[in-house]
Design a protein around this motif. Structure first.
Motif, mmCIF file in Angstrom:
data_model
loop_
_atom_site.group_PDB
_atom_site.id
_atom_site.type_symbol
_atom_site.label_atom_id
_atom_site.label_comp_id
_atom_site.label_asym_id
_atom_site.label_seq_id
_atom_site.Cartn_x
_atom_site.Cartn_y
_atom_site.Cartn_z
ATOM 1 N N PRO A 68 -47.826 21.712 -17.585
ATOM 2 C CA PRO A 68 -48.643 20.787 -18.376
ATOM 3 C C PRO A 68 -49.087 19.598 -17.537
ATOM 4 O O PRO A 68 -48.559 19.350 -16.452
ATOM 5 C CB PRO A 68 -47.680 20.344 -19.482
ATOM 6 C CG PRO A 68 -46.333 20.450 -18.845
ATOM 7 C CD PRO A 68 -46.407 21.643 -17.919
ATOM 8 N N THR A 69 -50.043 18.875 -18.069
ATOM 9 C CA THR A 69 -50.526 17.651 -17.429
ATOM 10 C C THR A 69 -50.167 16.468 -18.305
ATOM 11 O O THR A 69 -50.387 16.503 -19.516
ATOM 12 C CB THR A 69 -52.053 17.707 -17.225
ATOM 13 O OG1 THR A 69 -52.362 18.852 -16.430
ATOM 14 C CG2 THR A 69 -52.560 16.453 -16.525
ATOM 15 N N GLY A 70 -49.606 15.427 -17.700
ATOM 16 C CA GLY A 70 -49.270 14.211 -18.415
ATOM 17 C C GLY A 70 -50.360 13.168 -18.238
ATOM 18 O O GLY A 70 -50.923 13.030 -17.149
ATOM 19 N N PHE A 71 -50.648 12.454 -19.322
ATOM 20 C CA PHE A 71 -51.646 11.387 -19.298
ATOM 21 C C PHE A 71 -50.970 10.111 -19.772
ATOM 22 O O PHE A 71 -50.568 10.011 -20.937
ATOM 23 C CB PHE A 71 -52.830 11.735 -20.200
ATOM 24 C CG PHE A 71 -53.570 12.963 -19.756
ATOM 25 C CD1 PHE A 71 -54.590 12.876 -18.818
ATOM 26 C CD2 PHE A 71 -53.228 14.215 -20.255
ATOM 27 C CE1 PHE A 71 -55.271 14.017 -18.397
ATOM 28 C CE2 PHE A 71 -53.901 15.359 -19.834
ATOM 29 C CZ PHE A 71 -54.917 15.260 -18.909
ATOM 30 N N VAL A 72 -50.819 9.145 -18.890
ATOM 31 C CA VAL A 72 -50.172 7.880 -19.227
ATOM 32 C C VAL A 72 -51.090 7.119 -20.171
ATOM 33 O O VAL A 72 -52.261 6.898 -19.877
ATOM 34 C CB VAL A 72 -49.867 7.057 -17.956
ATOM 35 C CG1 VAL A 72 -49.193 5.746 -18.313
ATOM 36 C CG2 VAL A 72 -49.028 7.877 -16.981
ATOM 37 N N GLN A 73 -50.552 6.712 -21.319
ATOM 38 C CA GLN A 73 -51.347 6.090 -22.376
ATOM 39 C C GLN A 73 -51.150 4.590 -22.501
ATOM 40 O O GLN A 73 -52.020 3.904 -22.992
ATOM 41 C CB GLN A 73 -50.984 6.724 -23.740
ATOM 42 C CG GLN A 73 -51.185 8.213 -23.795
ATOM 43 C CD GLN A 73 -52.652 8.582 -23.734
ATOM 44 O OE1 GLN A 73 -53.424 8.155 -24.576
ATOM 45 N NE2 GLN A 73 -53.039 9.341 -22.735
ATOM 46 N N ILE B 114 -50.536 12.857 -14.441
ATOM 47 C CA ILE B 114 -49.316 13.370 -13.837
ATOM 48 C C ILE B 114 -49.299 14.892 -13.918
ATOM 49 O O ILE B 114 -49.319 15.462 -15.013
ATOM 50 C CB ILE B 114 -48.061 12.814 -14.564
ATOM 51 C CG1 ILE B 114 -48.135 11.298 -14.773
ATOM 52 C CG2 ILE B 114 -46.798 13.254 -13.853
ATOM 53 C CD1 ILE B 114 -48.211 10.468 -13.532
ATOM 54 N N ASN B 115 -49.268 15.550 -12.765
ATOM 55 C CA ASN B 115 -49.080 17.004 -12.731
ATOM 56 C C ASN B 115 -47.604 17.283 -12.950
ATOM 57 O O ASN B 115 -46.745 16.660 -12.314
ATOM 58 C CB ASN B 115 -49.526 17.587 -11.396
ATOM 59 C CG ASN B 115 -51.026 17.528 -11.232
ATOM 60 O OD1 ASN B 115 -51.771 17.640 -12.192
ATOM 61 N ND2 ASN B 115 -51.475 17.330 -10.009
ATOM 62 N N GLU C 292 -45.464 5.580 -22.476
ATOM 63 C CA GLU C 292 -46.034 6.492 -23.465
ATOM 64 C C GLU C 292 -47.055 7.389 -22.774
ATOM 65 O O GLU C 292 -48.017 6.916 -22.180
ATOM 66 C CB GLU C 292 -46.713 5.721 -24.599
ATOM 67 C CG GLU C 292 -47.288 6.636 -25.657
ATOM 68 C CD GLU C 292 -47.932 5.881 -26.803
ATOM 69 O OE1 GLU C 292 -48.386 6.550 -27.735
ATOM 70 O OE2 GLU C 292 -47.991 4.636 -26.761
ATOM 71 N N TRP C 293 -46.796 8.691 -22.861
ATOM 72 C CA TRP C 293 -47.679 9.689 -22.272
ATOM 73 C C TRP C 293 -48.135 10.644 -23.361
ATOM 74 O O TRP C 293 -47.528 10.732 -24.426
ATOM 75 C CB TRP C 293 -46.967 10.522 -21.218
ATOM 76 C CG TRP C 293 -46.414 9.819 -20.028
ATOM 77 C CD1 TRP C 293 -46.304 8.469 -19.815
ATOM 78 C CD2 TRP C 293 -45.853 10.443 -18.878
ATOM 79 N NE1 TRP C 293 -45.719 8.233 -18.593
ATOM 80 C CE2 TRP C 293 -45.433 9.430 -17.995
ATOM 81 C CE3 TRP C 293 -45.671 11.768 -18.495
ATOM 82 C CZ2 TRP C 293 -44.832 9.708 -16.766
ATOM 83 C CZ3 TRP C 293 -45.078 12.038 -17.275
ATOM 84 C CH2 TRP C 293 -44.671 11.009 -16.428
ATOM 85 N N LYS C 294 -49.164 11.369 -23.054
ATOM 86 C CA LYS C 294 -49.552 12.548 -23.824
ATOM 87 C C LYS C 294 -49.421 13.712 -22.860
ATOM 88 O O LYS C 294 -49.875 13.639 -21.714
ATOM 89 C CB LYS C 294 -50.993 12.459 -24.345
ATOM 90 C CG LYS C 294 -51.217 11.343 -25.336
ATOM 91 C CD LYS C 294 -50.514 11.622 -26.631
ATOM 92 C CE LYS C 294 -50.837 10.517 -27.637
ATOM 93 N NZ LYS C 294 -50.100 10.652 -28.862
ATOM 94 N N MET C 295 -48.772 14.769 -23.299
ATOM 95 C CA MET C 295 -48.558 15.932 -22.452
ATOM 96 C C MET C 295 -49.454 17.058 -22.958
ATOM 97 O O MET C 295 -49.433 17.385 -24.144
ATOM 98 C CB MET C 295 -47.090 16.345 -22.492
ATOM 99 C CG MET C 295 -46.670 17.259 -21.393
ATOM 100 S SD MET C 295 -46.807 16.580 -19.721
ATOM 101 C CE MET C 295 -45.396 15.519 -19.614
ATOM 102 N N GLN C 296 -50.253 17.615 -22.061
ATOM 103 C CA GLN C 296 -51.215 18.651 -22.436
ATOM 104 C C GLN C 296 -50.830 19.983 -21.799
ATOM 105 O O GLN C 296 -50.874 20.151 -20.588
ATOM 106 C CB GLN C 296 -52.622 18.247 -21.990
ATOM 107 C CG GLN C 296 -53.694 19.190 -22.454
ATOM 108 C CD GLN C 296 -55.066 18.643 -22.098
ATOM 109 O OE1 GLN C 296 -55.393 18.470 -20.937
ATOM 110 N NE2 GLN C 296 -55.846 18.353 -23.118
ATOM 111 N N PHE C 297 -50.437 20.927 -22.663
ATOM 112 C CA PHE C 297 -50.142 22.279 -22.229
ATOM 113 C C PHE C 297 -51.395 23.142 -22.270
ATOM 114 O O PHE C 297 -51.555 24.057 -21.486
ATOM 115 C CB PHE C 297 -49.069 22.914 -23.123
ATOM 116 C CG PHE C 297 -47.686 22.412 -22.824
ATOM 117 C CD1 PHE C 297 -46.835 23.145 -22.027
ATOM 118 C CD2 PHE C 297 -47.237 21.204 -23.338
ATOM 119 C CE1 PHE C 297 -45.556 22.689 -21.736
ATOM 120 C CE2 PHE C 297 -45.972 20.744 -23.063
ATOM 121 C CZ PHE C 297 -45.135 21.484 -22.260
#
Length: 180
Positions: A91-96, A71-72, A103-108
């Motif tokens: 940031p970029t979201g990664f659905v986990q 997810i952008n 549940e996502w991980k968000m990467q800044f």
């Protein structure tokens, strides 16, 4: 110089404020999130802000699918007033968690990823609450910049029931129908 300062802020946020390890009792997750319905603009109505969000006005989180589980994200706001300088983070979201997608991980900043839990989303995808197991930050968001006071109280109560401190939740000033 501004880019160096912004990068420094992102690094500090990534290292300290958005630690990805879970600390605390489990937090409720939305049972099933339809990612396509979740995409688009969400106005931040109330939150327990990170330090970069303090003083935010017209805060908007926008999601756009890049891939099935990527997810952008664009987080934008005006700093300290409705006419303050515009700030934007991507940031970029990664659905986990499949099948819930909550549940996502968000990467800044690579390689750091922070916990991002969709605690609640209503059936019409008009309201959502994003939280973390640590209960250090929370975001109450809506598709419109203004919501009914009863609805706001209901959403705040959901966050409080999940262990958030009601007194720490702050309203985010929003001008009706205006994007920063």
């Amino acid at each position: 110089m501004k880019k160096i300062i912004s990068l420094g802020i992102v690094i500090v946020v990534s290292l300290f404020a958005f630690q990805s390890c879970r600390q605390g009792p489990p937090i409720r997750m939305a049972e099933k999130v339809n990612l396509d319905l979740f995409m688009g603009d969400w106005f931040v109505i109330a939150n327990i802000p990170t330090f970069i969000e303090k003083g935010a006005h017209n805060a908007i989180e926008t999601y756009e699918r890049e891939d099935e589980n990527v997810i952008n994200t664009t987080f934008s706001f005006n700093k300290d007033s409705f006419t303050g300088p515009k700030k934007e983070y991507n940031p970029t979201g990664f659905v986990q968690d499949d099948p819930s997608n909550a549940e996502w991980k968000m990467q800044f900043l690579w390689p750091f990823k922070s916990e991002y839990i969709i605690v609640y989303v209503d059936p019409a995808y008009e309201y959502t609450i994003i939280g973390r197991t640590k209960r250090d930050y929370v975001w109450i968001m809506a598709r419109k910049p203004q919501i009914d006071q009863r609805e706001l109280e209901r959403l705040i109560q959901i966050a409080v029931d999940e262990g958030y401190d009601r007194n720490a939740i702050q309203l985010v000033p929003q001008e009706a129908n205006k994007k920063p």
